[in-house]
Design a protein around this motif. Structure first.
Motif, short mmCIF file in Angstrom:
data_model
loop_
_atom_site.label_atom_id
_atom_site.label_comp_id
_atom_site.label_asym_id
_atom_site.label_seq_id
_atom_site.Cartn_x
_atom_site.Cartn_y
_atom_site.Cartn_z
N ASN A 115 -80.47 -70.18 103.09
CA ASN A 115 -79.67 -71.31 102.59
C ASN A 115 -80.37 -72.10 101.49
OD1 ASN A 115 -77.96 -70.44 104.60
ND2 ASN A 115 -78.17 -72.27 105.88
N ASP A 117 -83.33 -72.89 101.18
CA ASP A 117 -84.33 -73.81 101.71
C ASP A 117 -85.64 -73.05 101.93
OD1 ASP A 117 -85.86 -75.65 103.14
OD2 ASP A 117 -84.13 -76.41 104.26
N LEU A 138 -77.37 -69.08 108.94
CA LEU A 138 -78.05 -68.73 107.70
C LEU A 138 -77.11 -67.83 106.89
CD1 LEU A 138 -81.60 -67.98 109.15
CD2 LEU A 138 -80.87 -70.05 107.93
N LEU A 139 -76.39 -68.42 105.95
CA LEU A 139 -75.42 -67.67 105.17
C LEU A 139 -76.06 -66.83 104.09
CD1 LEU A 139 -73.67 -70.21 106.28
CD2 LEU A 139 -72.10 -69.56 104.46
N SER A 140 -77.18 -67.29 103.56
CA SER A 140 -77.78 -66.60 102.42
C SER A 140 -79.30 -66.53 102.58
CB SER A 140 -77.44 -67.31 101.11
OG SER A 140 -77.97 -68.62 101.10
N SER A 184 -76.20 -62.17 101.30
CA SER A 184 -75.15 -62.97 101.94
C SER A 184 -74.92 -62.36 103.32
CB SER A 184 -73.85 -62.93 101.13
OG SER A 184 -74.04 -63.50 99.86
N ALA A 190 -70.53 -71.82 110.17
CA ALA A 190 -71.24 -72.42 109.04
C ALA A 190 -70.52 -73.69 108.64
CB ALA A 190 -71.29 -71.45 107.87
N ASP A 194 -73.14 -75.90 103.98
CA ASP A 194 -73.81 -74.62 103.80
C ASP A 194 -72.99 -73.68 102.92
OD1 ASP A 194 -76.02 -75.33 105.29
OD2 ASP A 194 -75.22 -74.52 107.16
N LYS A 195 -71.67 -73.66 103.13
CA LYS A 195 -70.81 -72.82 102.30
C LYS A 195 -70.84 -73.28 100.84
CE LYS A 195 -67.49 -71.31 105.82
NZ LYS A 195 -66.07 -71.31 106.24
N ALA A 198 -74.01 -72.14 99.20
CA ALA A 198 -73.99 -70.69 99.01
C ALA A 198 -72.87 -70.25 98.07
CB ALA A 198 -73.84 -69.99 100.36
#
Length: 318
Positions: A115, A117, A138-140, A184, A190, A194-195, A198
């Protein structure tokens, strides 16, 4: 739909919009402090008059600088540029097998940052365990400057064909500003924040520079369940007034397709190595993968000096 339901829907959308704005404010403020010229670009580059005025300063491509060789076989730079001007996107710019396999192998064994981070470092093949460990979706997973340790990545970003297409389209001021690789991931839940970070599930356009061009490459096969990239053809050269005046770049599919045409979206699927180039001022989005992670590479060109404060594309995460 009754009035009460309509009011609730409007309130929900407004709340989501405010969350997306709040998530990006720290990055915007830092960009202004580093480069005050960023603010007029951010305000005016979203308007068609502002963009057309800036395009007048594009220096024509010099045919004397045409490259002799490229890893991209069978791609005609002049034809690709013409298609870009018409549709905003051109497919068929495909990586050789040894190149995309080398980048994918590097990505699978190298820790990424969840994300955006840098505090959320994990091995990409241990994504489920990482979500449990960090107790959040954790999307990304991004690599930032670490990806430049991969020799195949450096080969792609230096390829003369990409630089020629960029110079033909953006003008001879075109310069490399972005090289990134990211995952991804499918995830059970999510937040809107977060979206937003991303850039998933909302049509948006990029405002990183006055003029930009981005090359994308699938490093693993992408199908309808792998979160494919979607581009709205023709939206790079026309923009309704309310999409020029809003401070938001993200919009719902219904909002965008009602204006730019239900037949205009192009969904980019394909085997590992398949690639395309687009003008990111056109509306586009990445969708959330349903079953299999998506691994992508991007090489971006612009006309302004890139940020020295952060690796390009990295927001400030609070």
């Amino acid at each position: 739909m009754n009035t009460a339901s309509t009011d609730l829907e409007i309130a929900a959308r407004s709340g989501s919009t405010l969350k997306r704005i709040r998530a990006r404010i720290p990055t915007y403020l830092a960009d202004v402090r580093e480069n005050p010229a960023w603010l007029p670009m951010f305000m005016l580059a979203r308007t068609m008059p502002g963009r057309r005025l800036h395009w007048l300063g594009a220096r024509p491509f010099s045919a004397n600088n045409r490259p002799a060789s490229s890893i991209f076989a069978g791609v005609d730079a002049q034809e690709a540029t013409a298609r870009l001007r018409a549709d905003g996107i051109q497919t068929g710019i495909d990586l050789p097998a040894d190149i995309h396999e080398g980048i994918a192998a590097f990505a699978r064994k190298t820790p990424c940052f969840g994300n955006f981070d840098r505090r959320l470092s994990f091995q990409p093949l241990e994504h489920d365990q990482a979500e449990q460990h960090f107790k959040r979706p954790l999307l990304s997973g991004h690599y930032f400057e670490t990806i430049l340790e991969c020799p195949e990545v450096r080969t792609v970003q230096a390829d003369p064909l990409l630089h020629e297409i960029a110079a033909r389209y953006l003008g001879n001021q075109a310069k490399l500003i972005t090289t990134r690789v990211w995952w991804s991931f499918p995830t059970r839940s999510a937040s809107e924040r977060d979206k937003s970070l991303a850039s998933l599930d909302k049509f948006h356009f990029d405002l990183d520079d006055w003029r930009m061009l981005k090359f994308f490459f699938h490093l693993q096969p992408v199908d309808a369940d792998t979160g494919p990239h979607v581009y709205v053809r023709g939206s790079h050269k026309r923009r309704v007034l309310r999409h020029q005046l809003t401070l938001l770049v993200g919009h719902s599919a219904e909002d965008v397709l009602d204006i730019y045409g239900r037949e205009s979206p192009l969904t980019l699927t394909g085997p590992a190595g398949s690639g395309f180039v687009e003008d990111p001022f056109g509306f586009h989005m990445g969708t959330v993968p349903k079953t299999t992670p998506r691994l992508m590479m991007e090489v971006g060109f612009g006309v302004s000096k890139p940020s020295s404060r952060r690796f390009h594309g990295e927001p400030i995460v609070r």
